[in-house]
Motif scaffolding. Structure first.
Motif, PDB file in Angstrom:
ATOM      1  N   LYS A  21       0.817  -1.216   0.000  1.00  0.00           N
ATOM      2  CA  LYS A  21       0.000   0.000   0.000  1.00  0.00           C
ATOM      3  C   LYS A  21       0.853   1.270   0.000  1.00  0.00           C
ATOM      4  O   LYS A  21       2.082   1.211   0.053  1.00  0.00           O
ATOM      5  N   CYS A  24       1.944   2.051   4.104  1.00  0.00           N
ATOM      6  CA  CYS A  24       2.227   0.974   5.052  1.00  0.00           C
ATOM      7  C   CYS A  24       2.664  -0.253   4.268  1.00  0.00           C
ATOM      8  O   CYS A  24       2.742  -0.213   3.050  1.00  0.00           O
ATOM      9  N   CYS A  26       1.139  -3.209   4.163  1.00  0.00           N
ATOM     10  CA  CYS A  26       0.085  -4.174   3.843  1.00  0.00           C
ATOM     11  C   CYS A  26       0.149  -4.528   2.363  1.00  0.00           C
ATOM     12  O   CYS A  26       0.442  -3.683   1.531  1.00  0.00           O
ATOM     13  N   THR A  38      -4.913  -5.335   6.489  1.00  0.00           N
ATOM     14  CA  THR A  38      -4.925  -4.070   7.239  1.00  0.00           C
ATOM     15  C   THR A  38      -3.838  -4.104   8.302  1.00  0.00           C
ATOM     16  O   THR A  38      -3.336  -5.173   8.659  1.00  0.00           O
ATOM     17  N   CYS A  39      -3.478  -2.922   8.799  1.00  0.00           N
ATOM     18  CA  CYS A  39      -2.498  -2.818   9.879  1.00  0.00           C
ATOM     19  C   CYS A  39      -2.801  -1.538  10.658  1.00  0.00           C
ATOM     20  O   CYS A  39      -3.651  -0.751  10.239  1.00  0.00           O
ATOM     21  N   CYS A  42      -2.809   1.750   8.263  1.00  0.00           N
ATOM     22  CA  CYS A  42      -3.924   2.053   7.354  1.00  0.00           C
ATOM     23  C   CYS A  42      -5.260   2.026   8.089  1.00  0.00           C
ATOM     24  O   CYS A  42      -6.273   2.459   7.530  1.00  0.00           O
TER      25      CYS A  42
HETATM   26 ZN    ZN Z   1      -1.676  -1.215   6.366  1.00  0.00          ZN
END
Ligand code: ZN
Length: 473
Positions: A21, A24, A26, A38-39, A42
């Motif tokens: 992304k 980040c 991901c 996701t993390c 984000c």
């Molecule tokens: Zn992320």
């Protein structure tokens, strides 16, 4: 009443297919289980910090080169503030007054700017099936949240719905050739908004514009713009005014509805993103991006027209779909076949195959070139060649061998054809009489008769000549 002219500018969002992304680590993938990519970054957990994706910046610079833009030496990320459930931070990291690329041109449309930002998450409206407390609901999939998104903004140089569709196709072909995006409108990796206004023909001043949002196919884009032009004409003819607003075109009902009154830039309270330093584009990055540019569709189409003498339509058809252009050039290099007939036969082939890329069909490029050669040497008629092509598509193989084994070779000179023409005249005495009387209209019946008897192996022009000769016309 004046004649009206449409003035259209396009804003195109392109999802980049980088591995990760925008800010980040991901994975940037499509079609995974919701909310599995996701993390904390984000999902906008407090205390997390964004780190820009170098590849996304490089690809935006590459696209800028392809569109002839001026690339900024220094660019800034800004926060664009607004609230929506698909935006956990309450702002989107985008670019404002210092975008990566400005100016440029693609085809007949000038580019205003190209900038880089992050995508919002995806809202899925479940309607009645997901009701909570009796109300329709929407659910959020954050997999898309934070994926790299390039926005291309054109100058208002487009004058019709058809031109908009055509230009977007050229942009899509260019993006595909650059290899930076899947450019799939149905899946949303290519999305187009259109700013539409109309003005009396011959005037320079711009009318009030409306924005048509997120049209997700070429057909809907053209239909939507056409409907909006008609709506604005109706208003102005009735003496009413066009309101500046954001509109939604419903392709099912072909109706246009208001989404919201159009917001201005100051509504978003843009300010420089304090968590990111300015982007510095080095000369080395520019050189590398320029060196990585492939031949782009517009240049390839121009080359096909100029060097190979293809018609504009053929050149565009082959160049705007790189796989067709590659197949065509592979076939062209196998023998001395004429380019234009070959281009026409690539078209015939495309109409017969299920796969997008003819190289994945059973018809080898060399086989198609051989077939085109047989046609131009008049060893096979057009009609018989289409039968050979059907066989090639089904089974592959060598066209000359198929012609031989199926007895599809052209029936040559008068010696072979003459008795067949005589038989056709004998079988249709009334028509022969009308032809003798100078009424040439039914000559097609005689020619058709010979064609049927020979399964399309006779040359239509030669048969016509023989009919006339026999009847002393
Ligand atoms: Zn992320």
């Amino acid at each position: 009443m004046p004649e009206w002219e449409a003035v259209i500018g396009l804003e195109i969002h392109v999802q980049l297919k980088t591995r990760t992304k925008m800010f980040c680590r991901c994975e940037n993938v499509w079609g995974e289980e919701p909310n599995t990519r996701t993390c904390p970054v984000c999902l906008a957990h407090p205390g997390t910090l964004p780190v820009p994706n170098r590849r996304a910046i490089e690809w935006t610079v590459k696209l800028g080169h392809a569109l002839g833009c001026e690339i900024a030496g220094r660019a800034l990320f800004h926060r664009k503030n607004y609230f929506y459930p698909d935006l956990p931070k309450g702002y989107q990291i985008s670019q404002y007054d210092e975008p990566l690329c400005r100016g440029g041109r693609l085809g007949d449309v000038r580019i205003h700017r190209v900038h880089l930002e992050e995508d919002a998450a995806k809202l899925v409206h479940t309607g009645t099936s997901g009701r909570i407390h009796g109300a329709d609901t929407s659910i959020v999939d954050f997999n898309r949240g934070g994926t790299p998104l390039v926005e291309v903004v054109t100058e208002p140089d487009v004058r019709s719905a058809e031109q908009a569709g055509e230009w977007l196709r050229l942009l899509r072909a260019t993006l595909r050739q650059l290899g930076v995006s899947d450019v799939n409108m149905e899946e949303g990796s290519l999305r187009c908004d259109a700013n539409v206004s109309i003005r009396p023909v011959g005037t320079r001043e711009l009318g009030t514009k409306t924005e048509l949002k997120n049209m997700n196919s070429f057909r809907f884009l053209e239909k939507g713009i056409r409907a909006e032009i008609a709506r604005q004409e109706g208003l102005l003819r009735a003496g009413e005014e066009v309101e500046q607003e954001t509109l939604h075109f419903d392709p099912r009902t072909e109706s246009i509805s208001t989404l919201r009154s159009k917001e201005e830039a100051h509504d978003y309270r843009y300010f420089p993103e304090p968590d990111l330093v300015p982007i510095a584009i080095t000369d080395e990055m520019l050189t590398r991006a320029r060196a990585a540019l492939p031949e782009l569709p517009a240049a390839r189409a121009a080359r096909f027209e100029r060097d190979l003498g293809l018609t504009a339509d053929s050149a565009k058809l082959l160049a705007w779909r790189a796989e067709l252009g590659d197949y065509f050039e592979a076939a062209l290099s196998t023998n001395g076949v004429e380019p234009q007939p070959l281009a026409n036969w690539v078209n015939e082939l495309v109409a017969r195959i299920e796969v997008e890329d003819p190289a994945e069909s059973k018809v080898q490029p060399g086989a198609l070139a051989t077939l085109v050669g047989l046609v131009s040497e008049k060893k096979v008629t057009q009609n018989a060649a289409k039968q050979v092509l059907d066989r090639l598509v089904a089974e592959g193989g060598d066209p000359a061998a198929i012609v031989e084994s199926e007895g599809l070779g052209a029936i040559g000179g008068g010696d072979e054809l003459e008795p067949l023409v005589q038989a056709a005249l004998d079988a249709n005495p009334e028509i022969a009489e009308r032809l003798r009387g100078g009424d040439m209209k039914p000559i097609g019946v005689i020619v058709g008769h010979v064609m049927r008897e020979t399964r399309g192996r006779a040359d239509g022009g030669e048969v016509t000549r023989l009919v006339r000769q026999k009847l002393g016309l």
